[in-house]
Scaffold this motif. Structure first.
Motif, PDB file in Angstrom:
ATOM      1  N   ARG A  45      13.584   1.603 -20.011  1.00 34.27           N
ATOM      2  CA  ARG A  45      12.992   0.527 -19.202  1.00 34.27           C
ATOM      3  C   ARG A  45      13.413   0.672 -17.746  1.00 34.27           C
ATOM      4  NH1 ARG A  45      14.715  -3.404 -22.065  1.00 34.27           N
ATOM      5  NH2 ARG A  45      12.886  -3.616 -23.419  1.00 34.27           N
ATOM      6  N   GLU A  46      14.684   1.037 -17.528  1.00 29.27           N
ATOM      7  CA  GLU A  46      15.176   1.221 -16.161  1.00 29.27           C
ATOM      8  C   GLU A  46      14.499   2.435 -15.501  1.00 29.27           C
ATOM      9  OE1 GLU A  46      17.141  -0.518 -14.198  1.00 29.27           O
ATOM     10  OE2 GLU A  46      17.134  -2.083 -15.728  1.00 29.27           O
ATOM     11  N   THR A  47      14.226   3.456 -16.319  1.00 26.84           N
ATOM     12  CA  THR A  47      13.518   4.640 -15.780  1.00 26.84           C
ATOM     13  C   THR A  47      12.123   4.262 -15.282  1.00 26.84           C
ATOM     14  OG1 THR A  47      14.732   6.095 -17.290  1.00 26.84           O
ATOM     15  CG2 THR A  47      12.672   6.950 -16.329  1.00 26.84           C
ATOM     16  N   VAL A  48      11.418   3.451 -16.087  1.00 28.43           N
ATOM     17  CA  VAL A  48      10.075   2.982 -15.685  1.00 28.43           C
ATOM     18  C   VAL A  48      10.175   2.144 -14.430  1.00 28.43           C
ATOM     19  CG1 VAL A  48       8.133   1.540 -16.361  1.00 28.43           C
ATOM     20  CG2 VAL A  48       9.155   3.121 -18.022  1.00 28.43           C
ATOM     21  N   LYS A  49      11.161   1.244 -14.401  1.00 29.65           N
ATOM     22  CA  LYS A  49      11.316   0.373 -13.237  1.00 29.65           C
ATOM     23  C   LYS A  49      11.614   1.197 -11.990  1.00 29.65           C
ATOM     24  CE  LYS A  49      13.798  -3.775 -11.746  1.00 29.65           C
ATOM     25  NZ  LYS A  49      14.844  -4.767 -12.101  1.00 29.65           N
ATOM     26  N   LYS A  50      12.437   2.247 -12.141  1.00 27.44           N
ATOM     27  CA  LYS A  50      12.761   3.108 -10.993  1.00 27.44           C
ATOM     28  C   LYS A  50      11.512   3.854 -10.516  1.00 27.44           C
ATOM     29  CE  LYS A  50      15.866   6.842  -9.616  1.00 27.44           C
ATOM     30  NZ  LYS A  50      16.931   7.789 -10.082  1.00 27.44           N
ATOM     31  N   GLY A  91       0.814  -1.216   0.000  1.00 23.90           N
ATOM     32  CA  GLY A  91       0.000   0.000   0.000  1.00 23.90           C
ATOM     33  C   GLY A  91       0.843   1.260   0.000  1.00 23.90           C
ATOM     34  N   PRO A  92       1.799   1.412   0.966  1.00 21.56           N
ATOM     35  CA  PRO A  92       2.639   2.631   0.950  1.00 21.56           C
ATOM     36  C   PRO A  92       3.449   2.777  -0.329  1.00 21.56           C
ATOM     37  CG  PRO A  92       2.783   1.509   3.078  1.00 21.56           C
ATOM     38  CD  PRO A  92       2.048   0.596   2.175  1.00 21.56           C
ATOM     39  N   VAL A  93       3.907   1.639  -0.888  1.00 25.00           N
ATOM     40  CA  VAL A  93       4.687   1.691  -2.137  1.00 25.00           C
ATOM     41  C   VAL A  93       3.834   2.277  -3.255  1.00 25.00           C
ATOM     42  CG1 VAL A  93       5.934   0.325  -3.847  1.00 25.00           C
ATOM     43  CG2 VAL A  93       6.132  -0.241  -1.407  1.00 25.00           C
ATOM     44  N   LEU A  94       2.565   1.775  -3.366  1.00 25.95           N
ATOM     45  CA  LEU A  94       1.680   2.260  -4.422  1.00 25.95           C
ATOM     46  C   LEU A  94       1.366   3.741  -4.242  1.00 25.95           C
ATOM     47  CD1 LEU A  94      -0.722  -0.778  -4.641  1.00 25.95           C
ATOM     48  CD2 LEU A  94       0.545   0.186  -6.552  1.00 25.95           C
ATOM     49  N   LYS A  95       1.167   4.156  -2.973  1.00 30.71           N
ATOM     50  CA  LYS A  95       0.875   5.564  -2.733  1.00 30.71           C
ATOM     51  C   LYS A  95       2.051   6.462  -3.103  1.00 30.71           C
ATOM     52  CE  LYS A  95      -2.517   4.926   0.985  1.00 30.71           C
ATOM     53  NZ  LYS A  95      -2.824   5.199   2.405  1.00 30.71           N
ATOM     54  N   SER A  96       3.284   5.936  -2.957  1.00 30.42           N
ATOM     55  CA  SER A  96       4.475   6.749  -3.229  1.00 30.42           C
ATOM     56  C   SER A  96       4.787   6.866  -4.712  1.00 30.42           C
ATOM     57  CB  SER A  96       5.693   6.157  -2.492  1.00 30.42           C
ATOM     58  OG  SER A  96       6.019   4.877  -3.020  1.00 30.42           O
ATOM     59  N   ILE A  97       4.157   6.051  -5.552  1.00 37.55           N
ATOM     60  CA  ILE A  97       4.440   6.082  -6.993  1.00 37.55           C
ATOM     61  C   ILE A  97       3.873   7.368  -7.587  1.00 37.55           C
ATOM     62  CG2 ILE A  97       3.922   4.991  -9.209  1.00 37.55           C
ATOM     63  CD1 ILE A  97       3.984   2.301  -7.766  1.00 37.55           C
ATOM     64  N   ASP A  98       4.760   8.102  -8.303  1.00 37.39           N
ATOM     65  CA  ASP A  98       4.344   9.333  -8.979  1.00 37.39           C
ATOM     66  C   ASP A  98       3.806   8.959 -10.359  1.00 37.39           C
ATOM     67  OD1 ASP A  98       4.044  11.761 -10.220  1.00 37.39           O
ATOM     68  OD2 ASP A  98       5.898  12.601  -9.428  1.00 37.39           O
ATOM     69  N   GLU A  99       2.486   9.119 -10.530  1.00 34.13           N
ATOM     70  CA  GLU A  99       1.860   8.691 -11.785  1.00 34.13           C
ATOM     71  C   GLU A  99       2.359   9.520 -12.962  1.00 34.13           C
ATOM     72  OE1 GLU A  99      -2.355   8.564 -11.483  1.00 34.13           O
ATOM     73  OE2 GLU A  99      -2.362   7.493  -9.565  1.00 34.13           O
ATOM     74  N   VAL A 100       2.653  10.797 -12.704  1.00 33.98           N
ATOM     75  CA  VAL A 100       3.154  11.648 -13.796  1.00 33.98           C
ATOM     76  C   VAL A 100       4.513  11.164 -14.265  1.00 33.98           C
ATOM     77  CG1 VAL A 100       3.863  13.991 -14.410  1.00 33.98           C
ATOM     78  CG2 VAL A 100       1.855  13.629 -12.949  1.00 33.98           C
ATOM     79  N   GLU A 101       5.391  10.858 -13.303  1.00 35.06           N
ATOM     80  CA  GLU A 101       6.726  10.346 -13.647  1.00 35.06           C
ATOM     81  C   GLU A 101       6.618   9.024 -14.377  1.00 35.06           C
ATOM     82  OE1 GLU A 101      10.868   8.935 -11.369  1.00 35.06           O
ATOM     83  OE2 GLU A 101       9.161   9.782 -10.236  1.00 35.06           O
ATOM     84  N   LEU A 102       5.730   8.133 -13.873  1.00 38.55           N
ATOM     85  CA  LEU A 102       5.569   6.822 -14.499  1.00 38.55           C
ATOM     86  C   LEU A 102       5.022   6.973 -15.912  1.00 38.55           C
ATOM     87  CD1 LEU A 102       5.652   3.736 -14.288  1.00 38.55           C
ATOM     88  CD2 LEU A 102       3.354   3.833 -13.274  1.00 38.55           C
ATOM     89  N   ARG A 103       4.013   7.881 -16.063  1.00 36.43           N
ATOM     90  CA  ARG A 103       3.434   8.080 -17.400  1.00 36.43           C
ATOM     91  C   ARG A 103       4.497   8.606 -18.366  1.00 36.43           C
ATOM     92  NH1 ARG A 103      -1.752   8.726 -18.868  1.00 36.43           N
ATOM     93  NH2 ARG A 103      -2.403   9.027 -16.692  1.00 36.43           N
ATOM     94  N   SER A 104       5.350   9.544 -17.891  1.00 41.16           N
ATOM     95  CA  SER A 104       6.403  10.099 -18.737  1.00 41.16           C
ATOM     96  C   SER A 104       7.400   9.008 -19.145  1.00 41.16           C
ATOM     97  CB  SER A 104       7.117  11.226 -17.978  1.00 41.16           C
ATOM     98  OG  SER A 104       8.206  11.711 -18.729  1.00 41.16           O
ATOM     99  N   GLY A 105       7.767   8.141 -18.162  1.00 39.06           N
ATOM    100  CA  GLY A 105       8.713   7.069 -18.486  1.00 39.06           C
ATOM    101  C   GLY A 105       8.142   6.105 -19.493  1.00 39.06           C
ATOM    102  N   ILE A 106       6.823   5.744 -19.319  1.00 40.95           N
ATOM    103  CA  ILE A 106       6.188   4.795 -20.251  1.00 40.95           C
ATOM    104  C   ILE A 106       6.092   5.415 -21.639  1.00 40.95           C
ATOM    105  CG2 ILE A 106       4.015   3.646 -20.774  1.00 40.95           C
ATOM    106  CD1 ILE A 106       3.663   3.199 -17.769  1.00 40.95           C
TER     107      ILE A 106
END
Length: 895
Positions: free
Chosen positions: A487-492, A368-383
């Motif tokens: 890929r490493e950026t997305v994983k990070k 739960g805390p891990v999911l809350k800490s994920i920045d969706e904007v950063e993840l979307r940019s990496g994807i």
């Protein structure tokens, strides 16, 4: 009851219209204005209750044809029946069950006998204009239906009794001096009698004078009668005094034998039988005393059954009343907790299912805390960067494959081998087949092989795109390295979230969608948990209050708050009942003790009477009581014989008393009786003179008596005074009766008010429960005004009671009265045939949140009864359709 199908031959604007397979309990009827929705409801009411009116019915088809309707209805027992209604020259009706047909004429269906048509129309058919407080007559009739139940034929409603008492009190006395009340008529009669009293005074004076004169004349008449009596005695002495004297002497002899019998006159005629009856009465009274004493013991036991513990409970009645009023809230809170728990489980299941689709090892709470800490904007940019690099890689690979195809490479080497094989096959065929068609074909194959060989020979040394091919291969290698970095950026950006390797190798938007969905589910879970904590805290506060009351009254908790409330309410009811029984028993004990005292006094009187008879018999002759009674009876026989002789003398001689007086006066002068002719003649002349004078006196006395009688027939002063006093007392009695009637009227009103307070809350509490759900707790309770003129609502957000009227918003008022109607419906047909509910545009003014709540309530109600929703708003019909998918949507357009 559920309507399965409807067929209309003709009804108002409906003609040859049919709808069937109404299998759903929640039905939306949509159509524009003037399309026939109201006609459809009136058609259903006519099916249930018959044509009204029969003559000039407004729903007879416009073309003048017969009005006819029929419907298939399933009753509460699951039996199917066909109901038919038609108007020809008269109203007709028929019910068909299986192969049996029943003629019902224009009467309501038998299964609706308990529900008057007016109440069905007012409560079960709801339109916007009906979402208000019922008029006073309808509200009174609804309460009479709900309270204490329904009045039987031999008991009048309280309202009617109060009205009759008021009319009766007005007939006795009116403060406004209007009409002819009884007190006013009595006062008029008293005034008239006072006027008559003056005339009576004059009559009384004249009557007194005449009565005085009459008295004087009677005195004179008496003197003359005395003188006449002397003469008469002298004249008849020889004829009758002597025989009478002898009989009187015999009477005296018998009376002497009887002795002083007068002192035994208080003894009964048959003392022996009377004594026996007295002894039997004493035994009966002793049995009554014993029975009454046993009753008194029973009352004492009832009084002692009211214990100190009961008094403790009654002392806490106000607190118990307060907490029991929160029963619905507690029940609602418990249901809400169950609902929230169920929602929490469903939420967790969805989280688990969602996590199992894209997380290695499934869902774990520490994620739960891990999911809350994920920045969706950063993840979307990496994807997006990865996808852009991946697309460029694909373009490079396609370009590389094209260049390789153009370069030849391995394909040109294959072309040399194909050329060689073709030449050999053609040569072999030509040599073996010779000058035949197949041999000719083999020669052509050999020529084709030589052509391919020449083409390969001239082009094998040339490669103009090799340099470009090497450039593309180098660029593709650089893109592969860049793709690994992306890929490493997305994983990070995933912060170590255990995503499957294949999705990490090629991350796309679905990964972002999955993460966003599960984060939303986690937020929903947090919201549900926070709301559940608030409800639990409120419930625990209530539990603490109830436990404190249980401790004060010495009752152990059942560990179920609702059960504790029911125990407290039952314990309070039982305590009050025992208190009332003890009070009644105390009054009854006082009454029975008075009865015992009276019986004992009566027993004492009978014993005294028995002893008095025995004591009175003691003066008689005889050794025992029997002989003394025989002596009494013998003496009474002597006196009876003497009385018989006396009666014979009185019949023979009407003036016996005078004769006896003469005999007594002359008993010492018997030897002096002289009856010579001269004395007899003188006596007769004097007697005649006295007779004449007596005649004149009697005439004058007669005239006076006539005048006195006439005056006596006039209203007498005493009579008038007495009548005035009687009417004055009667007027006071009328006032007392009037006061008693008013007191009884007020007492009935108060009793009726209290009765309704004790029984109405069941309906109002249910209505408050619905209102609480619809308004999300903003308004949670309904109360009826004492005068029955409207409702009060409790606003929780300001903790005050508000009148259910303006300035409360129109939508909220509609929701209040819809909640009231729904609660009334549940009670009106409780335990009877469950009737359909018809709602016309009742949700049109509701906002989104309350509309959802209202629809959920209707869905719950639809589990028990068929609900028809009429609307002309397409958006509302579509909104209703989003919440339940097994509805039937009838688009009623120009029926």
């Amino acid at each position: 009851m559920r309507i399965k199908s409807i067929k209309v031959g003709g009804f108002g604007c409906l003609k040859d219209w049919t709808v069937g397979n109404l299998d759903s309990n929640l039905i939306i009827i949509y159509g524009n204005n003037e399309s026939g929705k109201s006609t459809l409801f009136n058609m259903i009411e006519t099916l249930f209750y018959g044509w009204k009116p029969v003559t000039n019915n407004p729903y007879i088809p416009w073309d003048g044809s017969n009005a006819s309707i029929e419907a298939e209805i399933i009753d509460g027992n699951g039996d199917l029946m066909l109901v038919q209604r038609i108007i020809r020259s008269r109203a007709e009706g028929k019910v068909i069950k299986g192969e049996i047909s029943f003629d019902i004429r224009n009467n309501p269906l038998d299964i609706l006998a308990f529900m008057p048509r007016e109440i069905f129309s007012d409560v079960y058919s709801l339109t916007l204009d009906k979402l208000c407080f019922p008029d006073s007559n309808a509200w009174q009739e609804l309460q009479d239906q709900l309270l204490g139940g329904r009045y039987t034929s031999f008991i009048k409603p309280v309202s009617k009794v109060i009205s009759e008492l008021e009319n009766e009190s007005v007939q006795l006395w009116r403060p406004d001096n209007r009409g002819k009340p009884e007190a006013k008529e009595i006062q008029k009669r008293i005034a008239e009698l006072k006027r008559m009293r003056k005339d009576a005074l004059e009559n009384e004076e004249e009557l007194r004078i005449k009565e005085q004169k009459l008295y004087e004349l009677n005195e004179q008449l008496g003197e003359l009668n005395k003188e006449k009596a002397v003469l008469h005695t002298y004249l008849i002495r020889s004829e009758r005094l002597l025989p009478v004297k002898k009989k009187l002497e015999r009477i005296k002899e018998l009376r002497d034998k009887a002795g002083d019998i007068l002192k035994y006159n208080n003894l009964p005629d048959n003392p022996e039988e009377v004594l026996k009856n007295i002894r039997e009465e004493i035994k009966e009274i002793e049995l009554e005393i014993e029975y009454a004493e046993n009753q008194n013991k029973g009352y004492k036991n009832i009084i002692s059954s009211f214990t100190k513990e009961d008094q403790l409970v009654i002392n806490q009645s106000d607190e118990i009343g307060k907490v029991t009023k929160s029963y619905a809230q507690i029940e609602s809170d418990k249901e809400e907790i169950d609902t929230l728990k169920s929602g929490l489980r469903r939420n967790l299941d969805r989280i688990t299912d969602q996590a199992s689709n894209f997380l290695v090892g499934g869902w774990k709470s520490e994620l739960g805390p891990v999911l809350k800490s994920i920045d969706e904007v950063e993840l979307r940019s990496g994807i997006n960067s990865f996808k852009d690099t991946q697309d460029r890689c694909k373009e490079k690979k396609f370009r590389l494959e094209g260049l390789r195809a153009q370069n030849g490479g391995t394909d040109q080497r294959i072309l040399s081998w194909v050329s060689l094989i073709t030449i050999l096959l053609g040569l072999a065929g030509t040599l073996s087949l010779g000058n035949t068609p197949l041999g000719f074909a083999s020669a052509l194959l050999m020529v084709l092989g030589f052509g391919l060989g020449i083409f390969w020979f001239f082009n094998k040394g040339r490669n103009p795109i090799k340099a470009e091919l090497e450039k593309v291969e180098k660029g593709l290698s650089e893109l592969d390295n860049e793709l690994k970095e992306r890929r490493e950026t997305v994983k990070k950006a995933l912060k170590g979230l255990p995503v499957p390797l294949e999705r990490l190798e090629s991350p796309d938007e679905t990964l972002l969608v999955d993460i966003k969905n599960i984060k939303n589910l986690i937020e929903q879970k947090s919201d549900i948990e926070n709301k559940m904590i608030k409800v639990i805290e409120r419930l625990e506060k209530r539990e603490e209050e109830i436990k404190n009351i249980l401790t004060l009254v010495g009752i152990s908790s059942s560990r179920d708050i609702l059960e504790d409330l029911r125990i407290l309410e039952k314990r309070l009811s039982d305590a009050k009942e025992r208190q009332l029984n003890a009070e009644n028993a105390t009054a009854a004990a006082i009454e029975i003790e008075d009865k015992i005292k009276g019986l004992k006094e009566e027993k004492t009187k009978l014993k005294n009477k028995h002893n008095d008879i025995i004591n009175n018999l003691q003066g008689l002759n005889g050794k025992d009581i029997g002989e003394k009674i025989e002596d009494l009876l013998l003496r009474r026989d002597y006196i009876k014989r003497a009385q018989t002789l006396r009666d014979d003398l009185e019949r023979e001689y009407p003036d016996l008393a005078k004769i006896e007086l003469e005999i007594n006066n002359l008993k010492d002068e018997e030897g002096l009786w002289d009856f010579s002719d001269s004395k007899l003649a003188e006596a007769k002349i004097k007697r005649d003179d006295i007779e004449e004078e007596l005649g004149e006196l009697k005439e004058e006395i007669g005239r006076l008596e006539t005048d006195i009688k006439h005056l006596s027939n006039q209203a007498r002063l005493d009579d008038i005074e007495g009548e005035i006093n009687r009417l004055t007392e009667e007027r006071k009695a009328v006032a007392v009766k009037r006061d008693r009637l008013i007191f009884l009227q007020n007492l009935l009103k108060e009793a009726d008010r209290r009765f309704r307070e004790e029984h109405q809350p069941d309906v109002l509490q249910k209505a408050g429960y619905y209102l609480n759900i619809i308004t999300d707790g903003r308004y949670d309770r309904l109360y009826a005004k004492d005068d029955g003129s409207g409702l009060m609502i409790r606003a929780r957000y300001i903790d005050q009671l508000l009148e259910a009227d303006h300035p409360v918003s129109r939508g909220t008022l509609e929701q209040i009265y819809l909640a009231l109607r729904l609660a009334l419906i549940e009670h009106l047909d409780s335990g009877r045939e469950v009737l359909p509910l018809f709602l016309d545009e009742v949700l049109v003014n509701w906002d989104g949140m309350r509309l959802q709540k209202g629809i959920k309530i209707l869905e719950k109600i639809a589990e028990q009864r068929q609900v028809f929703l009429f609307t002309c708003h397409k958006w509302l019909a579509e909104a209703l359709g989003e919440y339940r998918y097994d509805q039937i949507l009838l688009e009623v357009e120009q029926l």
